[in-house]
Design an enzyme around this catalytic site. Structure first.
Site, PDB file in Angstrom:
ATOM      1  N   GLU A  82      -7.946 -14.019 -17.041  1.00  0.00           N
ATOM      2  CA  GLU A  82      -8.698 -12.818 -16.645  1.00  0.00           C
ATOM      3  C   GLU A  82      -8.907 -11.849 -17.795  1.00  0.00           C
ATOM      4  OE1 GLU A  82      -6.039 -11.504 -13.312  1.00  0.00           O
ATOM      5  OE2 GLU A  82      -7.943 -10.860 -12.459  1.00  0.00           O
ATOM      6  N   LYS A 138     -12.309  -4.818  -9.227  1.00  0.00           N
ATOM      7  CA  LYS A 138     -10.972  -4.659  -8.640  1.00  0.00           C
ATOM      8  C   LYS A 138     -10.963  -5.112  -7.188  1.00  0.00           C
ATOM      9  CE  LYS A 138      -6.690  -3.496  -8.537  1.00  0.00           C
ATOM     10  NZ  LYS A 138      -5.778  -4.514  -9.092  1.00  0.00           N
ATOM     11  N   LYS A 142      -3.515 -14.527 -14.942  1.00  0.00           N
ATOM     12  CA  LYS A 142      -3.437 -13.272 -15.724  1.00  0.00           C
ATOM     13  C   LYS A 142      -4.057 -13.479 -17.093  1.00  0.00           C
ATOM     14  CE  LYS A 142      -2.928 -11.023 -13.399  1.00  0.00           C
ATOM     15  NZ  LYS A 142      -2.777 -11.236 -12.036  1.00  0.00           N
ATOM     16  N   ARG A 184      -2.155   8.304  -7.313  1.00  0.00           N
ATOM     17  CA  ARG A 184      -0.855   7.680  -7.077  1.00  0.00           C
ATOM     18  C   ARG A 184      -0.722   7.131  -5.652  1.00  0.00           C
ATOM     19  NH1 ARG A 184       3.123   8.791 -10.436  1.00  0.00           N
ATOM     20  NH2 ARG A 184       4.660   8.839  -8.756  1.00  0.00           N
ATOM     21  N   GLU A 229      -0.066 -17.993 -11.438  1.00  0.00           N
ATOM     22  CA  GLU A 229      -0.315 -16.559 -11.620  1.00  0.00           C
ATOM     23  C   GLU A 229      -0.337 -16.200 -13.105  1.00  0.00           C
ATOM     24  OE1 GLU A 229      -1.455 -14.265  -9.997  1.00  0.00           O
ATOM     25  OE2 GLU A 229      -0.752 -12.406 -10.899  1.00  0.00           O
ATOM     26  N   HIS A 279       0.437 -37.064 -14.842  1.00  0.00           N
ATOM     27  CA  HIS A 279      -0.583 -37.733 -14.025  1.00  0.00           C
ATOM     28  C   HIS A 279      -1.997 -37.412 -14.508  1.00  0.00           C
ATOM     29  CE1 HIS A 279       2.443 -39.213 -11.312  1.00  0.00           C
ATOM     30  NE2 HIS A 279       2.983 -38.005 -11.320  1.00  0.00           N
ATOM     31  N   CYS A 323       4.626   9.815  -3.980  1.00  0.00           N
ATOM     32  CA  CYS A 323       4.573  11.261  -3.771  1.00  0.00           C
ATOM     33  C   CYS A 323       4.223  12.023  -5.054  1.00  0.00           C
ATOM     34  CB  CYS A 323       5.926  11.749  -3.287  1.00  0.00           C
ATOM     35  SG  CYS A 323       6.470  10.928  -1.787  1.00  0.00           S
ATOM     36  N   TRP A 361       3.931   9.934   0.284  1.00  0.00           N
ATOM     37  CA  TRP A 361       3.769   8.507   0.574  1.00  0.00           C
ATOM     38  C   TRP A 361       4.970   8.169   1.453  1.00  0.00           C
ATOM     39  CZ3 TRP A 361       0.429   4.629  -1.668  1.00  0.00           C
ATOM     40  CH2 TRP A 361       0.778   3.326  -1.331  1.00  0.00           C
ATOM     41  N   ASN A 390      10.325  14.825  -4.394  1.00  0.00           N
ATOM     42  CA  ASN A 390      10.017  13.405  -4.658  1.00  0.00           C
ATOM     43  C   ASN A 390      11.332  12.685  -4.868  1.00  0.00           C
ATOM     44  OD1 ASN A 390       7.343  14.010  -4.673  1.00  0.00           O
ATOM     45  ND2 ASN A 390       7.027  13.635  -6.857  1.00  0.00           N
ATOM     46  N   GLY A 391      11.398  11.439  -4.434  1.00  0.00           N
ATOM     47  CA  GLY A 391      12.618  10.657  -4.650  1.00  0.00           C
ATOM     48  C   GLY A 391      13.317  10.361  -3.343  1.00  0.00           C
TER      49      GLY A 391
HETATM   50  O1  M6R Z   1      -7.262  -7.155  -3.038  1.00  0.00           O
HETATM   51  P1  M6R Z   1      -6.890  -8.617  -2.914  1.00  0.00           P
HETATM   52  O2  M6R Z   1      -5.443  -8.863  -3.140  1.00  0.00           O
HETATM   53  O3  M6R Z   1      -7.370  -9.221  -1.645  1.00  0.00           O
HETATM   54  O4  M6R Z   1      -7.680  -9.308  -4.106  1.00  0.00           O
HETATM   55  C1  M6R Z   1      -7.667 -10.693  -4.268  1.00  0.00           C
HETATM   56  C2  M6R Z   1      -8.138 -11.089  -5.631  1.00  0.00           C
HETATM   57  O5  M6R Z   1      -9.459 -10.680  -5.837  1.00  0.00           O
HETATM   58  C3  M6R Z   1      -7.260 -10.472  -6.747  1.00  0.00           C
HETATM   59  O6  M6R Z   1      -5.926 -10.814  -6.570  1.00  0.00           O
HETATM   60  C4  M6R Z   1      -7.725 -10.952  -8.125  1.00  0.00           C
HETATM   61  O7  M6R Z   1      -7.476 -12.312  -8.273  1.00  0.00           O
HETATM   62  C5  M6R Z   1      -7.042 -10.137  -9.214  1.00  0.00           C
HETATM   63  N1  M6R Z   1      -7.993  -9.737 -10.185  1.00  0.00           N
HETATM   64  C6  M6R Z   1      -5.934 -10.866  -9.879  1.00  0.00           C
HETATM   65  O8  M6R Z   1      -5.393 -10.191 -10.961  1.00  0.00           O
END
Ligand code: M6R
Length: 604
Positions: free
Chosen positions: A487, A599, A484, A27, A480, A503, A2, A75, A99-100
């Site tokens: 990337e 993104k 991170k 937001r 993950e 292995h 919100c 939201w 908000n809240g």
């Molecule tokens: O929007 P989505 O969650 O479907 O996207 C999937 C991947 O493209 C996304 O998670 C990507 O791996 C990110 N850049 C990870 O940080």
């Protein structure tokens, strides 16, 4: 999430409010509204969906001369995204935006209903305006009524209230949700829940402290602190750079989003848990009827959250679960049976490969569920049922808060299914729910932790590779962590199950191979420790993350002592996110927009 704006002045109030709300769009929201008071008359407009809908509705509305107004983007939390639930909420002669969460709204609502008050919305916010109007009858002034009203509210809030009985004044209160106030040379006054709407409009702003309340009129600015002591505004010059203001002082959106995780996870949980049960009003009651198996399908970070979820589903819900990478699943002629619930996970809801698998499952006649952060996205429109993660807009290409909220949703869904299938006793479900409630505080970044990670990061800028290792649900977290890092740092990193190193991958071990070891105290600690010892014996440089001291580590990042491995999971998640962030910053990379990445991946 919100957003709030407020304005007192002579410009076209509608324009000021709408452009302020536009600045808060990033937001995320699902409805919006404004209320303007001029010459003793209110004009109020609300619309579901994007601001353009509100703009259409207000097309012919203008103000001439002095007016006051408040606006809000909502939201949905308590109650669906409908016009009636959109703010501002009306009493007889007053409007409020908030908000809240008002935690004790149920009791207040009950009392007001007993007094004959009629409620129009399902929100917690509406109690504020009705309580104010009730107090107005017994108090000498509108401010007295406002003060009495906020003294009765529990929870977190930022509130603006306008009333016909003081038609040149905006009343405000802040407790736990952000709010500031700004002025300019033309004696106009502005309110907002973050500074972006005020940039370009105000020269100076006052950031309210928790517990501050008061009122602002054309001639007065009155502030009381939490001890009811009157104080002066502390006006500071406002930055002129919108982008940096959106970052709230953080260096990158990714950093801001890591810090926001406590807040967004609270939103994810909001209204969905009681003491002993998980409630998902948004999914049909019969969704799990006839379902014997779950198939989870996603890409990237969302795939890692699905993989994490599979451990929880099989352990607690006792339901067979398989996880698929969407780009693989599409082309491997999979067998799909109708007793399988097909679940896709996506931050954006637009990832091409994931979307295609959803279409395949639908064509094969399977029931489908999407766990998504973006309402009205393609996947949300297509799936039979949706659970929104409520992470707010994620700007950093490297996903952080979206992952955190996906895991939160999955943990809740595990307990939801466990209740249906009676695979966990009520006592165990209640325990898990009480753990879930701790997550928002577990993921809070402490200064001490961040500083330590910043310091350590300088030792990890080279080398020939990183192994993130973990067992059980900490294996997907290791994947993950590695994703991170690669990337945003462009360093080679892999996630591996700790037990798998011997292995093959252990052949790479030497001082220039960096092992980031996830060592939860409450899950296979001894076994994971021996795997790390094997690497340490071969001279790999070890950075251990654990609540328990580990003497074989070259670097040690200590997390807090937690009651359960899932809380350790969330705290370690923050550690690996911050480690990647700090390494990337030291390498001088663009953290928010790493090379070669987008993104939302809408191509296959
Ligand atoms: O929007 P989505 O969650 O479907 O996207 C999937 C991947 O493209 C996304 O998670 C990507 O791996 C990110 N850049 C990870 O940080």
């Amino acid at each position: 999430m919100c957003g709030i704006v407020g304005y007192l002045g002579k410009k076209n109030t509608k324009e000021i409010l709408l452009s302020g709300l536009k600045e808060l769009e990033y937001r995320g929201y699902d409805s919006a509204g404004i209320a303007v008071l001029q010459n003793g008359n209110f004009s109020n407009y609300k619309a579901v969906g994007k601001l353009v809908n509100l703009e259409k509705k207000t097309k012919n509305f203008i103000t001439n001369g002095f007016a006051i107004g408040i606006g809000h983007t909502r939201w949905a939390t308590h109650g669906k995204p409908t016009e009636l639930n959109a703010h501002p909420h009306i009493g007889e002669n007053s409007y409020v935006v908030h908000n809240g969460i008002i935690e004790n709204y149920v009791e207040i609502k009950k009392d007001l209903k007993n007094d004959g008050v009629n409620f129009l919305s399902q929100t917690d916010t509406e109690v504020i305006v009705h309580l104010f109007e009730k107090n107005l009858k017994s108090e000498k002034s509108a401010f007295g009524a406002f003060k009495k009203t906020i003294s009765k509210l529990d929870g977190a809030y930022a509130i603006l209230l306008v009333t016909k009985s003081e038609n040149d004044t905006i009343f405000y209160a802040k407790h736990g949700s952000p709010m500031l106030f700004g002025v300019n040379a033309e004696n106009e006054k502005y309110f907002a829940s973050s500074d972006t709407p005020l940039i370009g409009q105000c020269s100076h702003v006052n950031y309210f402290e928790d517990g501050d309340y008061g009122y602002v009129s054309a001639s007065e600015i009155v502030i009381f602190d939490k001890n009811n002591i009157k104080k002066d505004a502390v006006l500071s010059a406002l930055s002129e750079n919108k982008l940096s203001a959106q970052k709230d002082g953080f260096r990158f959106f990714m950093e801001k989003e890591i810090y926001e995780q406590g807040e967004v996870i609270s939103d994810t949980l909001l209204g969905r848990i009681t003491e002993n049960e998980v409630i998902f009003d948004e999914i049909p009651k019969d969704l799990f009827d006839g379902i014997k198996e779950l198939k989870l399908c996603a890409c990237g970070t969302s795939y890692h959250s699905a993989l994490s979820a599979s451990y929880l589903f099989e352990r607690y819900s006792k339901i067979k679960t398989s996880v698929e990478i969407a780009s693989e699943f599409r082309y491997r002629e999979p067998i799909m049976s109708k007793d399988t619930l097909f679940v896709v996970i996506s931050q954006s809801g637009e990832t091409a490969d994931t979307l295609e698998t959803l279409k395949m499952a639908k064509n094969a006649g399977l029931k489908t569920l999407v766990i998504c952060n973006v309402d009205n996205s393609s996947m949300v429109r297509l799936a039979d049922a949706t659970i929104l993660t409520r992470a707010g807009i994620e700007k950093g290409v490297a996903s952080t808060k979206a992952f955190a909220t996906q895991i939160t949703v999955f943990w809740m869904l595990t307990l939801y299914i466990a209740k249906i299938k009676k695979s966990l006793s009520n006592k165990k479900i209640s325990r898990q729910i009480s753990l879930l409630r701790e997550v928002p505080s577990v993921v809070k970044v402490t200064n001490e932790m961040h500083e330590k990670i910043k310091r350590i990061s300088k030792r990890y800028l080279h080398g020939h590779g990183f192994f993130f290792i973990g067992r059980d649900i900490f294996f997907p977290l290791a994947l993950e962590g590695a994703l991170k890092l690669k990337e945003i740092s462009y360093l080679h990193a892999e996630g591996y199950p700790s037990g798998e190193m011997k292995h093959g991958p252990i052949a790479l071990a030497d001082p220039e191979l960096f092992t980031i070891a996830l060592l939860p105290e409450h899950l296979h600690f001894e076994k994971s420790k021996s795997n790390v010892e094997e690497l340490s014996a071969r001279d790999s440089t070890i950075c251990a993350i654990s609540a328990v001291e580990f003497e074989k580590a070259d670097d040690f990042i200590q997390i807090s002592k937690c009651k359960d491995y899932m809380l350790e999971f969330f705290e370690m998640m923050v550690v690996v996110q911050l480690l990647s962030l700090e390494i990337s910053i030291r390498l001088g990379n663009d953290v928010d927009m790493p090379r070669n990445l987008a993104k939302s991946v809408t191509v296959e």
